[in-house]
Design a protein around this motif. Structure first.
Motif, short mmCIF file in Angstrom:
data_model
loop_
_atom_site.label_atom_id
_atom_site.label_comp_id
_atom_site.label_asym_id
_atom_site.label_seq_id
_atom_site.Cartn_x
_atom_site.Cartn_y
_atom_site.Cartn_z
N VAL A 24 -8.62 -4.61 -0.76
CA VAL A 24 -7.31 -5.25 -0.57
C VAL A 24 -6.20 -4.21 -0.62
O VAL A 24 -5.30 -4.19 0.23
CB VAL A 24 -7.07 -6.34 -1.64
N SER A 25 -6.27 -3.33 -1.63
CA SER A 25 -5.23 -2.32 -1.80
C SER A 25 -5.12 -1.43 -0.57
O SER A 25 -4.02 -1.15 -0.08
CB SER A 25 -5.54 -1.47 -3.04
N ARG A 26 -6.26 -1.00 -0.04
CA ARG A 26 -6.24 -0.11 1.12
C ARG A 26 -5.87 -0.84 2.41
O ARG A 26 -5.37 -0.24 3.35
CB ARG A 26 -7.58 0.61 1.24
N THR A 27 -6.11 -2.12 2.44
CA THR A 27 -5.67 -2.91 3.59
C THR A 27 -4.15 -3.03 3.60
O THR A 27 -3.49 -2.88 4.63
CB THR A 27 -6.29 -4.32 3.55
N SER A 31 -4.44 2.46 4.46
CA SER A 31 -5.06 3.77 4.24
C SER A 31 -6.53 3.78 4.61
O SER A 31 -7.20 4.79 4.47
CB SER A 31 -4.90 4.18 2.78
N ALA A 32 -7.06 2.65 5.06
CA ALA A 32 -8.46 2.59 5.49
C ALA A 32 -8.62 1.42 6.45
O ALA A 32 -7.91 0.41 6.37
CB ALA A 32 -9.38 2.43 4.29
N LYS A 33 -9.55 1.55 7.38
CA LYS A 33 -9.82 0.49 8.35
C LYS A 33 -10.79 -0.52 7.76
O LYS A 33 -11.72 -0.16 7.05
CB LYS A 33 -10.40 1.08 9.63
N LEU A 53 3.62 -9.73 1.68
CA LEU A 53 3.30 -8.39 2.16
C LEU A 53 4.56 -7.54 2.28
O LEU A 53 4.55 -6.35 2.01
CB LEU A 53 2.60 -8.47 3.52
N GLU A 54 5.68 -8.16 2.66
CA GLU A 54 6.93 -7.42 2.82
C GLU A 54 7.40 -6.85 1.49
O GLU A 54 7.84 -5.71 1.40
CB GLU A 54 8.01 -8.33 3.42
N ILE A 55 7.29 -7.67 0.43
CA ILE A 55 7.69 -7.19 -0.89
C ILE A 55 6.78 -6.05 -1.33
O ILE A 55 7.23 -5.05 -1.88
CB ILE A 55 7.65 -8.34 -1.91
N GLY A 145 -15.35 1.88 -0.34
CA GLY A 145 -14.08 1.92 0.37
C GLY A 145 -13.06 2.86 -0.24
O GLY A 145 -12.06 3.18 0.39
N ILE A 146 -13.30 3.32 -1.47
CA ILE A 146 -12.39 4.27 -2.10
C ILE A 146 -12.85 5.69 -1.74
O ILE A 146 -14.04 6.00 -1.85
CB ILE A 146 -12.40 4.12 -3.64
N PRO A 147 -11.96 6.57 -1.29
CA PRO A 147 -12.36 7.95 -1.01
C PRO A 147 -13.03 8.57 -2.23
O PRO A 147 -12.54 8.45 -3.35
CB PRO A 147 -11.03 8.64 -0.69
N LYS A 148 -14.17 9.24 -2.01
CA LYS A 148 -14.91 9.77 -3.15
C LYS A 148 -15.65 11.04 -2.79
O LYS A 148 -15.98 11.28 -1.62
CB LYS A 148 -15.90 8.73 -3.67
#
Length: 351
Positions: A24-27, A31-33, A53-55, A145-148
């Motif tokens: 969710v965070s990366r969406t 920062s990730a597809k 989403l705007e906030i 999904g987290i860069p590692k």
């Protein structure tokens, strides 16, 4: 509506959408597809919950130079953590590199989902440095999904992914002993359950046979994957040395893949009237100065570049965080080429 939107957490959105908070965070930050199906579920969950989403974007854009959050997770306890100086060197290097990068760091031992730090679970971590092999599929799902970057051999599902550098270590040890004239060599190790040790063994055997050298393997299986004391390690090594020494035509060269084991073997061999470096040629691995101190003649060992590996891992991770679309895969393994450290025995005459 705005007040309610701010109170809904990313974790709640993730639960509603059936995905991890990190996804969710990366969406939200792009920062990730993610797949169209996943995106649709997340957007539906946001709409139902009233999440704005705007906030979210305004709050993130207000941080001109946000400090990165990095988690260094140890996913399993193993023998290298307890008895290898290389693990300590790597850990210190990772910590230093993260500090030098002006990032925040969380360091945690995570063998099950309950031990996962909240910052990782709720998706506020930017990247992961990982060591070990976690058997909890839920943990691996949460960090997907987290860069590692990986610092160790590990398992992903049914796949075993050995650290590439261990292949070079096995090859180097076999080449070293064969060049010194040994026609029969052996691998002796009390930590056979460890993935790195198993990989070193496999490639040591492969390259020994490729060099037309006879090779034997003396290994001790330990279901606990570690030992509670040096005394237990010594007992296991005594059994292996007895097996090696009882051979009618025993190997004249030994590869013992961890220097702490080399030091213990010197003591065991001396008690049996066998002189290490004279009656049997030995090469270790780790370049552990504390373990090798006082051994005479000093054995050859292999430097695996533990500190360099730690620094390089953080550099690679920071680059991946800053360039989220540059690579397809979300994980990468960091490798430093091993180097031979000659011992005090310049020549060995095979009897």
């Amino acid at each position: 509506m705005f007040y309610y939107a701010l109170m809904v957490s990313i974790t709640e959105i993730a639960d509603m959408a059936g995905v991890s908070p990190a996804t969710v965070s990366r969406t939200l930050t792009k920062s990730a597809k993610v797949s169209d199906e996943t995106l649709a579920r997340i957007e539906e969950a946001m709409e139902k919950s009233g999440y704005s989403l705007e906030i979210h974007r305004k709050r993130n854009n207000s941080r001109v130079a946000r400090v990165k959050n990095i988690a260094f997770l140890i996913l399993s306890r193993d023998v290298l953590q307890d008895y290898s100086s290389s693990f300590n060197k790597t850990t210190r290097a990772v910590s230093s590199a993260i500090i030098q990068s002006h990032a925040n760091m969380i360091h945690a031992y995570v063998d099950k989902l309950d031990n996962l730090p909240p910052a990782v679970a709720n998706g506020t971590i930017d990247g992961l440095v990982l060591s070990g092999s976690c058997s909890d599929d839920q943990v691996m799902k949460m960090i997907s999904g987290i860069p590692k970057v990986w610092l160790s051999s590990h398992r992903e599902g049914e796949m075993v992914l050995p650290l590439v550098g261990n292949e070079g270590i096995g090859k180097m040890a076999a080449g070293y002993l064969s060049r010194r004239g040994h026609k029969k060599i052996a691998f002796l190790n009390a930590f056979s359950e460890h993935l790195a040790m198993a990989t070193r063994s496999d490639f040591f055997e492969f390259y020994a046979r490729k060099n037309d050298v006879d090779v034997e393997l003396f290994t001790k299986r330990n279901r606990e994957k570690t030992y509670n004391s040096i005394h237990e390690i010594k007992h296991a090594l005594e059994e292996l040395i007895d097996q090696w020494a009882s051979q009618p035509s025993r190997a004249t060269g030994l590869f013992i893949p961890l220097d702490i084991q080399v030091a213990i073997c010197y003591e065991i061999l001396a008690a049996k009237g066998i002189k290490a470096g004279i009656d049997v040629d030995i090469i270790g691995c780790d370049n552990d100065e504390a373990a090798l101190m006082g051994l005479s003649p000093k054995p050859a060992t292999i430097e695996i570049g533990a500190a360099a590996m730690g620094y390089r891992a953080v550099q690679e991770l920071m680059w991946r965080i800053d360039n989220p679309h540059a690579k397809k895969h979300d994980s990468v393994t960091v490798v430093v080429e091993p180097k031979l450290v000659p011992g005090g025995v310049t020549d060995f005459f095979v009897k």
